[in-house]
Write a protein that holds these residues in place. Structure first.
Motif, short mmCIF file in Angstrom:
data_model
loop_
_atom_site.label_atom_id
_atom_site.label_comp_id
_atom_site.label_asym_id
_atom_site.label_seq_id
_atom_site.Cartn_x
_atom_site.Cartn_y
_atom_site.Cartn_z
N HIS A 126 0.83 -1.07 -0.08
CA HIS A 126 -0.16 0.16 -0.05
C HIS A 126 0.96 1.36 0.01
O HIS A 126 0.55 2.27 -0.78
CB HIS A 126 -0.81 0.04 1.14
N ALA A 127 1.81 1.36 0.95
CA ALA A 127 2.73 2.61 0.96
C ALA A 127 3.79 2.30 1.98
O ALA A 127 3.74 1.11 2.70
CB ALA A 127 2.10 3.76 1.44
N ALA A 128 4.78 3.00 1.91
CA ALA A 128 6.17 2.60 2.93
C ALA A 128 5.38 2.98 4.10
O ALA A 128 4.61 3.93 4.55
CB ALA A 128 7.19 3.59 2.39
N LEU A 135 -9.10 -12.28 0.43
CA LEU A 135 -8.18 -11.87 1.29
C LEU A 135 -8.59 -12.17 2.70
O LEU A 135 -7.91 -12.52 3.68
CB LEU A 135 -7.95 -10.44 1.02
N ALA A 136 -9.99 -11.79 3.12
CA ALA A 136 -10.57 -11.80 4.41
C ALA A 136 -10.27 -13.33 4.63
O ALA A 136 -10.04 -13.78 5.87
CB ALA A 136 -11.98 -11.35 4.40
N ALA A 137 -10.74 -14.14 3.85
CA ALA A 137 -10.83 -15.52 3.98
C ALA A 137 -9.40 -16.08 4.15
O ALA A 137 -9.21 -17.12 5.16
CB ALA A 137 -11.48 -16.44 2.75
N LEU A 138 -8.32 -15.58 3.46
CA LEU A 138 -7.07 -15.92 3.57
C LEU A 138 -6.43 -15.85 4.97
O LEU A 138 -6.00 -16.46 5.77
CB LEU A 138 -6.15 -15.09 2.70
N ARG A 139 -6.82 -14.59 5.47
CA ARG A 139 -6.45 -13.97 6.88
C ARG A 139 -7.07 -15.00 7.81
O ARG A 139 -6.61 -15.64 8.95
CB ARG A 139 -6.85 -12.51 7.20
N GLY A 145 -10.40 2.35 -0.24
CA GLY A 145 -11.71 1.44 -0.84
C GLY A 145 -11.40 0.15 -0.69
O GLY A 145 -12.56 -0.59 -1.32
N ARG A 146 -10.29 -0.44 -0.47
CA ARG A 146 -10.04 -1.74 -0.55
C ARG A 146 -9.57 -2.29 0.78
O ARG A 146 -9.16 -1.69 1.65
CB ARG A 146 -9.16 -1.91 -1.56
N LEU A 147 -9.62 -3.81 0.91
CA LEU A 147 -9.18 -4.36 2.16
C LEU A 147 -7.78 -4.66 1.91
O LEU A 147 -7.49 -5.25 0.84
CB LEU A 147 -10.04 -5.53 2.40
N TRP A 148 -6.88 -4.75 3.25
CA TRP A 148 -5.48 -4.89 3.17
C TRP A 148 -5.42 -5.76 4.34
O TRP A 148 -5.88 -5.64 5.41
CB TRP A 148 -4.81 -3.67 3.25
N LEU A 149 -4.05 -6.69 4.29
CA LEU A 149 -3.58 -7.39 5.24
C LEU A 149 -2.62 -6.31 6.09
O LEU A 149 -1.95 -5.42 5.37
CB LEU A 149 -2.76 -8.61 4.96
N LYS A 150 -2.44 -6.60 7.29
CA LYS A 150 -1.71 -5.71 8.13
C LYS A 150 -0.77 -6.29 9.07
O LYS A 150 -1.20 -7.18 9.74
CB LYS A 150 -2.84 -4.74 8.88
N ALA A 151 0.50 -5.98 8.62
CA ALA A 151 1.62 -6.50 9.72
C ALA A 151 2.00 -5.39 10.62
O ALA A 151 2.63 -4.36 10.01
CB ALA A 151 2.57 -7.22 8.88
#
Length: 465
Positions: free
Chosen positions: A392-394, A412-416, A434-440
């Motif tokens: 998404h961004a640095a 993506l939600a199912a993967l998480r 406007g999109r879902l992202w994984l967050k670390a």
């Protein structure tokens, strides 16, 4: 095995002259169970999901309140093993979803001493040394953010309580018609605190780029009558972004009747790092400041603070109860602790912070902060160079948003969830653009480059299932 005490024989206490002797063998049992539980878990969290875990806990514990006790060692061995085997352990490099980090061993050890002695920070006669230590810790930390001579801070259970107190103090300064303006990127505790305190509904300003645009705030201030509390964020929960604090502070100053509160629960400790403190320029202009040391301070929960530039700003919290702070006792020199919180009974949470500060010093904490931010930057570069992922961004602090290149939001939600149910990784989720992202959220300073590679390989394999 140590049998339960017989009838009429009280169990040993943690404090007193015999407390350390009573604790020592119990600590051995706890440490062995922590080790066996982690080995049984084998990963960042238990496999199987909520239902399977609840069934295992039920089977292992049986009756919570048995008719006859099993004894200290058995109780600890069973419960600590069960807790550890079923934990989402932030000390595992693949447990990287949320903003509470793995606590330092020195802080956890110090917390044991506070638990054993059990001081209550609501009157001096219950916490003589603990109250003096708390005063030193809070003033020292407040002075890291405010150069004013009477800067102060009070301990809270975390960012939520600190934000609630900030709104309460603003309401007491300005009255019940105070308008709270905040970005849509703000923590949910801001509008919730306005509701809790009976204020008008807080007004959320759009933040399409993830931070509060000064032009958006200027427009809102121009059309908002009466006193205003503007709440800015230094470290959003979704992406770790920091609002343009100086520009927002300038607008509050020009308005003439607008106070600025900054929620820096996540990002505030960047102020200790010469490399990163410029990200917080403007922070010290806040009328109040939320900080949270169970994030970038590596403390056991709870370790929150509300800092202010002058201790007189805390005056509305003053409260009197004869059995805790009788006026003649206060006049005679006994410290008045009741106005240091809305809570009465309070743990000595400053003690573990004091132990950490003394152990690591400024340079030690700075090293942990810099290392954690470096890990996030390294992970972002790894993802950006990988064809299977989109970055998404640095990262601004230590949160990295990313997603598999060819996965839609549903997948993506199912993967998480699959990673959670497998017990293989704990990642968060966030919506941006406007999109879902994984967050670390990388808060483990022991994470290595190999751990980051392992996480990428795990995710790449999981997307092809």
């Amino acid at each position: 095995m140590t049998a339960p005490p017989g009838p009429g024989t009280p169990p040993p206490l943690a404090g007193g002259r015999a407390g350390a002797h009573a604790l020592r063998p119990l600590l051995d049992t706890v440490l062995e169970a922590l080790h066996s539980g982690a080995r049984a878990r084998g990963g960042p969290l238990p496999a199987g999901g909520p239902g399977a875990l609840a069934a295992r806990v039920q089977a292992e514990l049986g009756t919570v309140l048995p008719d006859h006790g099993h004894g200290d060692h058995e109780a600890l061995r069973t419960l600590v093993h069960t807790l550890t085997a079923g934990a989402a352990d932030p000390a595992d490099p693949l447990c990287a979803a949320h903003l509470h980090g793995p606590p330092l061993a020195v802080a956890a050890a110090a917390d044991l001493a506070a638990s054993a002695l059990n001081p209550s920070l609501d009157s001096w006669d219950q916490a003589p040394a603990a109250s003096a230590i708390e005063a030193m810790v809070t003033r020292t930390l407040a002075a890291e953010f405010y150069t004013t001579p009477h800067a102060d801070a009070i301990l809270t259970t975390g960012g939520t309580e600190a934000n609630q107190l900030a709104l309460l103090l603003a309401r007491e300064r300005h009255g019940p018609h105070l308008t709270v303006l905040h970005g849509a990127n703000a923590h949910h505790s801001i509008p919730r605190a306005a509701w809790l305190l009976g204020l008008p509904p807080a007004q959320a300003l759009p933040t399409p780029t993830g931070t509060l645009d000064p032009a958006t705030l200027a427009e809102a201030l121009a059309t908002t009558p009466g006193p205003v509390l503007v709440t800015a964020t230094a470290g959003t929960t979704d992406a770790g972004l920091i609002d343009p604090l100086t520009d927002l502070a300038d607008l509050c100053d020009r308005h003439g009747n607008a106070d600025l509160h900054i929620d820096a629960a996540y990002g505030g400790l960047l102020a200790l790092s010469p490399r990163h403190r410029t990200k917080l320029t403007g922070l010290t202009r806040a009328r109040s400041l939320t900080l949270d040391l169970h994030k970038l301070g590596w403390q056991p929960i709870a370790a929150g603070l509300l800092a202010v530039p002058d201790t007189t700003l805390l005056a509305p919290l003053a409260h009197q109860a004869d059995y805790l702070n009788a006026p003649d006792d206060t006049e005679a020199g006994l410290p008045d602790l009741l106005g240091r919180s809305l809570r009465t009974t309070r743990r000595a949470d400053a003690f573990k912070i004091a132990a950490t500060l003394r152990s690591l010093g400024r340079d030690g904490l700075t090293h942990l902060i810099d290392r954690t931010c470096d890990l996030a930057a390294q992970f972002a570069r790894l993802l950006e160079a990988h064809p299977a992922f989109e970055l998404h961004a640095a990262p601004t602090i230590s949160t990295v948003l990313f997603r598999p290149t060819h996965a839609d939001d549903t997948r993506l939600a199912a993967l998480r969830r699959t990673l959670l149910l497998d017990g293989s990784a704990v990642l968060g989720r966030a919506t941006a653009d406007g999109r879902l992202w994984l967050k670390a959220t990388l808060l483990n300073p022991h994470t290595t480059a190999g751990d980051l590679d392992a996480l990428v390989n795990l995710l790449e394999g999981s997307t092809h299932r």
